[in-house]
Design a protein around this motif. Sequence first.
Motif, short mmCIF file in Angstrom:
data_model
loop_
_atom_site.label_atom_id
_atom_site.label_comp_id
_atom_site.label_asym_id
_atom_site.label_seq_id
_atom_site.Cartn_x
_atom_site.Cartn_y
_atom_site.Cartn_z
N LEU A 50 0.68 -1.43 0.01
CA LEU A 50 0.02 0.10 0.07
C LEU A 50 0.92 1.29 -0.05
O LEU A 50 2.08 1.37 0.40
CB LEU A 50 -0.83 0.09 1.09
CG LEU A 50 -0.56 -0.35 2.68
CD1 LEU A 50 0.08 1.22 3.27
CD2 LEU A 50 -1.76 -0.51 3.55
N ALA A 51 0.30 2.35 -0.58
CA ALA A 51 1.17 3.43 -0.60
C ALA A 51 0.42 4.68 0.27
O ALA A 51 -0.81 4.42 0.63
CB ALA A 51 0.95 4.17 -2.15
N LYS A 82 9.45 -7.86 -2.91
CA LYS A 82 8.83 -6.21 -2.23
C LYS A 82 9.81 -5.42 -2.58
O LYS A 82 9.73 -4.14 -3.14
CB LYS A 82 8.87 -6.56 -0.87
CG LYS A 82 9.00 -5.15 0.13
CD LYS A 82 7.45 -4.50 -0.08
CE LYS A 82 7.66 -3.08 0.38
NZ LYS A 82 6.32 -2.35 0.07
N ILE A 124 10.30 6.32 -12.30
CA ILE A 124 10.45 8.08 -11.74
C ILE A 124 11.66 8.35 -12.17
O ILE A 124 11.74 9.82 -12.78
CB ILE A 124 10.11 8.31 -10.24
CG1 ILE A 124 8.57 7.60 -9.96
CG2 ILE A 124 9.95 9.64 -9.85
CD1 ILE A 124 8.26 7.72 -8.41
N PHE A 134 2.91 6.11 -12.80
CA PHE A 134 4.41 6.42 -12.19
C PHE A 134 5.17 6.87 -13.22
O PHE A 134 6.43 6.64 -13.34
CB PHE A 134 4.97 5.11 -11.55
CG PHE A 134 4.69 5.06 -10.00
CD1 PHE A 134 3.34 5.01 -9.89
CD2 PHE A 134 5.58 5.37 -9.18
CE1 PHE A 134 2.92 5.17 -8.33
CE2 PHE A 134 5.45 5.39 -7.78
CZ PHE A 134 3.95 5.18 -7.34
N LYS A 138 5.36 10.53 -13.63
CA LYS A 138 5.03 11.79 -13.33
C LYS A 138 6.34 12.51 -12.96
O LYS A 138 6.90 12.00 -12.07
CB LYS A 138 3.95 12.02 -12.50
CG LYS A 138 3.71 13.62 -12.23
CD LYS A 138 2.58 13.98 -13.09
CE LYS A 138 2.27 15.42 -13.03
NZ LYS A 138 1.90 16.21 -14.13
N GLY A 151 11.61 14.91 -7.70
CA GLY A 151 12.26 13.70 -7.34
C GLY A 151 11.48 12.81 -6.18
O GLY A 151 10.67 13.71 -5.71
N CYS A 208 10.47 4.63 1.62
CA CYS A 208 10.61 3.20 1.27
C CYS A 208 11.40 3.23 0.17
O CYS A 208 12.55 2.44 -0.22
CB CYS A 208 9.25 2.72 0.86
SG CYS A 208 8.07 2.62 2.00
N LYS A 222 4.61 13.72 -0.46
CA LYS A 222 3.46 13.66 -1.53
C LYS A 222 2.30 14.26 -0.95
O LYS A 222 2.20 14.35 0.15
CB LYS A 222 3.43 12.38 -2.19
CG LYS A 222 2.77 11.30 -1.04
CD LYS A 222 2.69 9.95 -1.90
CE LYS A 222 1.87 8.87 -1.28
NZ LYS A 222 1.50 7.79 -2.12
C1 UGA Z 1 5.75 3.17 -2.20
C2 UGA Z 1 5.07 2.21 -3.05
O1 UGA Z 1 4.15 3.03 -4.17
C3 UGA Z 1 3.83 1.23 -2.55
O2 UGA Z 1 3.55 0.08 -3.21
C4 UGA Z 1 4.73 0.48 -1.17
O3 UGA Z 1 4.07 -0.28 -0.48
C5 UGA Z 1 5.47 1.61 -0.32
O4 UGA Z 1 6.12 2.29 -0.89
C6 UGA Z 1 6.46 0.99 0.67
O5 UGA Z 1 7.07 0.28 0.45
O6 UGA Z 1 5.83 1.11 1.90
P1 UGA Z 1 4.64 5.46 -0.96
O7 UGA Z 1 6.15 5.76 -0.74
O8 UGA Z 1 3.80 5.77 0.10
O9 UGA Z 1 4.60 3.95 -1.54
O10 UGA Z 1 4.24 6.64 -2.06
P2 UGA Z 1 4.15 6.60 -3.72
O11 UGA Z 1 3.08 7.01 -3.93
O12 UGA Z 1 5.04 5.42 -4.32
O13 UGA Z 1 5.18 7.67 -4.00
C7 UGA Z 1 6.48 7.96 -3.36
C8 UGA Z 1 7.39 9.09 -4.33
O14 UGA Z 1 7.28 9.04 -5.70
C9 UGA Z 1 6.57 10.45 -3.96
O15 UGA Z 1 7.51 11.42 -3.53
C10 UGA Z 1 5.83 10.70 -5.09
O16 UGA Z 1 5.67 12.25 -5.11
C11 UGA Z 1 6.85 10.40 -6.15
N1 UGA Z 1 6.12 9.97 -7.36
C12 UGA Z 1 5.34 9.09 -7.44
C13 UGA Z 1 6.71 10.86 -8.64
O17 UGA Z 1 7.60 11.58 -8.64
N2 UGA Z 1 6.04 10.58 -9.80
C14 UGA Z 1 5.26 9.58 -9.71
O18 UGA Z 1 4.47 9.35 -11.15
C15 UGA Z 1 5.05 8.62 -8.86
#
Ligand code: UGA
Length: 442
Positions: A143-144, A200, A211, A245, A247, A251, A256, A319
């Motif tokens: 989950l995110a 994982k 990204i 993913f 976008k 950074g 995680c 985020k």
């Molecule tokens: C991430 C994974 O998406 C989850 O599947 C996973 O369970 C989680 O890590 C974990 O290991 O606990 P999370 O870190 O909560 O989830 O958030 P994300 O939505 O993945 O975003 C991570 C970062 O990437 C954020 O800073 C977000 O802004 C950035 N991001 C995301 C981008 O810059 N571009 C994108 O297209 C997507």
Amino acid sequence: MAVIALKSPDIEVRVVDMNEKRIAEWNSDTLPVYEPGLDEVVRTARGRNLFFSTDVDGGIREADIIFVAVNTPTKMYGVGAGKAADLRYIEAVARKIAQVATGPKIIVEKSTIPVKTSETIKDILAANGQAGRMQVLSNPEFLAEGTAVADLFAPDRVLIGGERTPEGQKAVETLASVYARWVPRERIITTNLWSAELSKLVANAFLAQRISSINSVSALCEATGADVDEVAHAIGRDSRIGPKFLKASVGFGGSCFQKDILNLVYLCQRFGLPEVAAYWESVVKMNDWQKARFSSRIVSTLYNSAADKRIAVLGFAFKKDTNDTRETAAINICRDLLAEQAHVVVYDPRVSEAWIRQEVLGAGVENARLTVAKDPYEAARGAHVLAVVTEWDEFKGLDYTRIHESMAKPAHVFDGRNILDLPKLRAIGFRAQGIGKQEPQA
Ligand code: UGA
């Protein structure tokens, strides 16, 4: 740690933690984390079949299934410093279970851990006379943040790894039957232990890699006049690539991605695979470069001097829809700008002033150049630059005419999330730049 007692047909969940303050918060009206929909879940179940308690020993004794969900931060000392996962909390839990448990248990690794950690847990249990009674499963969490509750209710998949023995498979089935109460069976994947543990790390590495890939392309777009959002859209329409993913941003942050990739890098190095390690490490390097590139673009736009200029940073969380600031790009950006002697004014709708100060400066360190505003308008007043670092929805609907009037001229906008309407901002009078978009020639 969450312990589950299977009292068929009901399930009782007890979340146990030694940290009294944390448990008190979980039992109060103000939960310690902000997550859309979580308040309601807790309000409905707490006191019915969900309990929060500091009675760790009692929880372990009465549980059928024990979810180990402790921190596995990056190790900052000794062998593997800066990369390997620090497993001391996992080990402490294994020792605790070995000491306290009186009957058979299914122990579920929920924390993200290096491959083969379940061996460590099993070894500790066996060495303490618990061999045979315990089954260790890996059930990584995907989950995110910000969408955690929705992801929990409707996951793409649930992954359960267990030993390929009759007892191991029985334990896998027991856990699968818990999820099957709300997840369709075809979404529950079962594998061996190591595959689940590795999946994982690899899932997060692949997501982060996308990204970093699009962020690398964003630099090329700025140089060539291509638009990164258009490129992402065009390639994402290929069903083999897919639109998610992609976008471009300031950074990635969060607790995680970086940690898990560095963990993967360390594993590769340990297993004698330096080329594989270097490949994945480049994903983190590209991310570091993207963060630094954002601050240096701001400074170079300000005639190479940000000194004594006010810079408004909109958003601090890693985020939107979360108050989590771990590894947020905002920390690097604020630090870079402070190093340039700028006055940095941060606004975030969910992160407190004290926490922003601590994250940027360190505990107990003061710097009068860093301030925190109560709203975006206060942050922007007198600023030379408005930098959007987190994609909070509220930043899209601000009164930018009012903001422009209150700023120093020329008034610059740096949209680190590509959420604003740049042509509209330019029509108001801003000099507006996004990520992966060339500024129109004057
Ligand atoms: C991430 C994974 O998406 C989850 O599947 C996973 O369970 C989680 O890590 C974990 O290991 O606990 P999370 O870190 O909560 O989830 O958030 P994300 O939505 O993945 O975003 C991570 C970062 O990437 C954020 O800073 C977000 O802004 C950035 N991001 C995301 C981008 O810059 N571009 C994108 O297209 C997507």
